[in-house]
Design a protein around this motif. Structure first.
Motif, PDB file in Angstrom:
ATOM      1  N   ALA A 109       0.841  -1.198   0.000  1.00  0.00           N
ATOM      2  CA  ALA A 109       0.000   0.000   0.000  1.00  0.00           C
ATOM      3  C   ALA A 109       0.865   1.232   0.000  1.00  0.00           C
ATOM      4  CB  ALA A 109      -0.914   0.004   1.227  1.00  0.00           C
ATOM      5  N   GLU A 110       0.276   2.344  -0.366  1.00  0.00           N
ATOM      6  CA  GLU A 110       0.960   3.627  -0.237  1.00  0.00           C
ATOM      7  C   GLU A 110       1.201   3.892   1.240  1.00  0.00           C
ATOM      8  OE1 GLU A 110       0.216   8.398  -1.158  1.00  0.00           O
ATOM      9  OE2 GLU A 110      -1.249   6.884  -1.792  1.00  0.00           O
ATOM     10  N   ASP A 111       2.418   4.293   1.586  1.00  0.00           N
ATOM     11  CA  ASP A 111       2.772   4.523   2.982  1.00  0.00           C
ATOM     12  C   ASP A 111       2.031   5.751   3.514  1.00  0.00           C
ATOM     13  OD1 ASP A 111       4.104   4.182   5.414  1.00  0.00           O
ATOM     14  OD2 ASP A 111       5.672   5.592   4.825  1.00  0.00           O
ATOM     15  N   GLN A 112       1.179   5.525   4.518  1.00  0.00           N
ATOM     16  CA  GLN A 112       0.420   6.605   5.132  1.00  0.00           C
ATOM     17  C   GLN A 112       0.349   6.382   6.629  1.00  0.00           C
ATOM     18  OE1 GLN A 112      -3.224   6.133   2.687  1.00  0.00           O
ATOM     19  NE2 GLN A 112      -2.943   8.271   2.116  1.00  0.00           N
ATOM     20  N   SER A 113       0.364   7.473   7.386  1.00  0.00           N
ATOM     21  CA  SER A 113       0.241   7.387   8.828  1.00  0.00           C
ATOM     22  C   SER A 113      -1.095   6.745   9.205  1.00  0.00           C
ATOM     23  CB  SER A 113       0.342   8.785   9.452  1.00  0.00           C
ATOM     24  OG  SER A 113       0.228   8.722  10.849  1.00  0.00           O
ATOM     25  N   GLY A 114      -1.068   5.806  10.138  1.00  0.00           N
ATOM     26  CA  GLY A 114      -2.291   5.159  10.608  1.00  0.00           C
ATOM     27  C   GLY A 114      -2.666   3.909   9.844  1.00  0.00           C
ATOM     28  N   LEU A 115      -1.968   3.608   8.753  1.00  0.00           N
ATOM     29  CA  LEU A 115      -2.307   2.440   7.935  1.00  0.00           C
ATOM     30  C   LEU A 115      -2.235   1.153   8.747  1.00  0.00           C
ATOM     31  CD1 LEU A 115      -2.782   0.888   5.252  1.00  0.00           C
ATOM     32  CD2 LEU A 115      -0.309   1.036   4.863  1.00  0.00           C
ATOM     33  N   LEU A 116      -1.145   0.945   9.457  1.00  0.00           N
ATOM     34  CA  LEU A 116      -0.961  -0.302  10.191  1.00  0.00           C
ATOM     35  C   LEU A 116      -2.028  -0.478  11.261  1.00  0.00           C
ATOM     36  CD1 LEU A 116       0.782  -2.816  10.539  1.00  0.00           C
ATOM     37  CD2 LEU A 116       2.208  -1.518  12.125  1.00  0.00           C
ATOM     38  N   ALA A 117      -2.339   0.591  11.971  1.00  0.00           N
ATOM     39  CA  ALA A 117      -3.365   0.508  13.014  1.00  0.00           C
ATOM     40  C   ALA A 117      -4.718   0.094  12.432  1.00  0.00           C
ATOM     41  CB  ALA A 117      -3.485   1.846  13.739  1.00  0.00           C
ATOM     42  N   GLN A 118      -5.051   0.607  11.251  1.00  0.00           N
ATOM     43  CA  GLN A 118      -6.330   0.267  10.634  1.00  0.00           C
ATOM     44  C   GLN A 118      -6.360  -1.188  10.173  1.00  0.00           C
ATOM     45  OE1 GLN A 118      -6.290   4.082   8.097  1.00  0.00           O
ATOM     46  NE2 GLN A 118      -8.458   3.656   8.328  1.00  0.00           N
ATOM     47  N   VAL A 119      -5.253  -1.671   9.618  1.00  0.00           N
ATOM     48  CA  VAL A 119      -5.184  -3.075   9.200  1.00  0.00           C
ATOM     49  C   VAL A 119      -5.335  -3.991  10.405  1.00  0.00           C
ATOM     50  CG1 VAL A 119      -3.674  -4.859   8.243  1.00  0.00           C
ATOM     51  CG2 VAL A 119      -3.835  -2.629   7.118  1.00  0.00           C
ATOM     52  N   LEU A 120      -4.641  -3.660  11.483  1.00  0.00           N
ATOM     53  CA  LEU A 120      -4.719  -4.481  12.690  1.00  0.00           C
ATOM     54  C   LEU A 120      -6.107  -4.430  13.313  1.00  0.00           C
ATOM     55  CD1 LEU A 120      -1.231  -3.610  14.194  1.00  0.00           C
ATOM     56  CD2 LEU A 120      -1.938  -5.813  13.249  1.00  0.00           C
ATOM     57  N   GLU A 121      -6.791  -3.310  13.159  1.00  0.00           N
ATOM     58  CA  GLU A 121      -8.171  -3.203  13.650  1.00  0.00           C
ATOM     59  C   GLU A 121      -9.079  -4.188  12.923  1.00  0.00           C
ATOM     60  OE1 GLU A 121     -11.832  -2.310  15.141  1.00  0.00           O
ATOM     61  OE2 GLU A 121      -9.912  -1.681  15.970  1.00  0.00           O
TER      62      GLU A 121
END
Length: 199
Positions: free
Chosen positions: A131-143
Motif C-alpha cells: 500500500a501507499e505509505d500513510q500514517s495510521g495504515l498499520l493501526a487500521q489493518v490491525l483493527e
C-alpha cells in the motif's frame, strides 16, 4: 488494569525509570528505548499475547499523528509477544511532552490482565499487503484483523521504500472466517489503496 509492560512504558516515557531499573521487571515485562537517528526512536516491548494487542499499541501512536516507520512483532516464548517499532517525530525528538503523555494514557487503557486468544479450530496463513505509505495504515489493518478474531503470531512491516509500504502478517483465523472476506475488508479501508492476499 495496567500490565507490567505498559507500566514500564509509561515510566520510561515520563523519565521516571532508567533502563538499568527495568532489570527488576524481568522476565515478565521489558521495554527498551533508544535513539536510532536524528528523528527516530526505537521501542522494544515484551508483553503477554492477546487478540487486539498489536492494534492497540499501533493505534496509541497513530491517534497522535506519530508515524510508525517500522513495526515487528514475534512470539517470544509461551504466550509472550515481543514488539519492536521505530517511530518518527514528534515523539522521537521528544519535542512535545503532551504528545508523550497522551500516548502513555492510551497505553494505560490496554488491559492485559486476562489475555484473550483465538480458541477452537484455526486456519493459519500469511497475509501479504502492499500500500501507499500513510500514517495510521498499520493501526487500521490491525483493527480489521482484531474485528475478525484473528490472532497475529508474527508481523513484519519494514521501513517503506519509495513511498510504498509492505506488511507480512502470520495469523490464526477462526475456521468460520473466510480469508477472502478479510482481504476485501482490508482492501476497502477508506483513504487507502491496498492489495491484500492470503496464502
Amino acid at each position: 488494569a495496567l500490565g507490567r509492560a505498559e507500566q514500564v512504558a509509561a515510566l520510561v516515557a515520563l523519565g521516571r525509570l532508567s533502563i538499568e531499573e527495568i532489570q527488576r521487571y524481568r522476565p515478565k515485562a521489558r521495554l527498551q528505548q533508544q535513539p536510532v537517528g536524528a528523528t527516530s526512536r526505537e521501542f522494544t516491548v515484551k508483553a503477554r499475547d492477546r487478540i487486539g494487542l498489536l492494534r492497540q499499541v499501533a493505534d496509541a501512536f497513530a491517534r497522535e499523528g506519530v508515524n510508525i516507520a517500522s513495526f515487528e512483532a514475534h512470539l517470544a516464548g509461551s504466550n509472550q509477544m515481543k514488539i519492536t517499532l521505530q517511530v518518527e517525530s514528534p515523539l522521537a525528538a521528544e519535542a512535545r511532552r503532551d504528545t508523550i503523555n497522551r500516548i502513555v494514557d492510551a497505553l494505560q487503557q490496554i488491559n492485559l490482565a486476562e489475555p484473550t486468544l483465538a480458541t477452537g479450530e484455526l486456519v493459519r496463513g500469511r497475509l501479504s499487503l502492499t500500500a501507499e505509505d500513510q500514517s495510521g495504515l498499520l493501526a487500521q489493518v490491525l483493527e480489521v484483523l482484531a474485528r475478525y478474531g484473528a490472532n497475529v503470531t508474527d508481523l513484519e512491516a519494514p521501513r517503506a521504500a519509495n513511498g510504498e509500504a509492505t506488511v507480512q502478517v502470520d495469523v490464526e483465523l477462526p475456521v468460520a472466517v473466510e480469508p477472502g472476506e478479510v482481504e476485501r475488508a482490508i482492501e476497502q479501508l477508506e483513504g487507502h489503496t491496498i492489495a491484500a492476499q492470503f496464502t
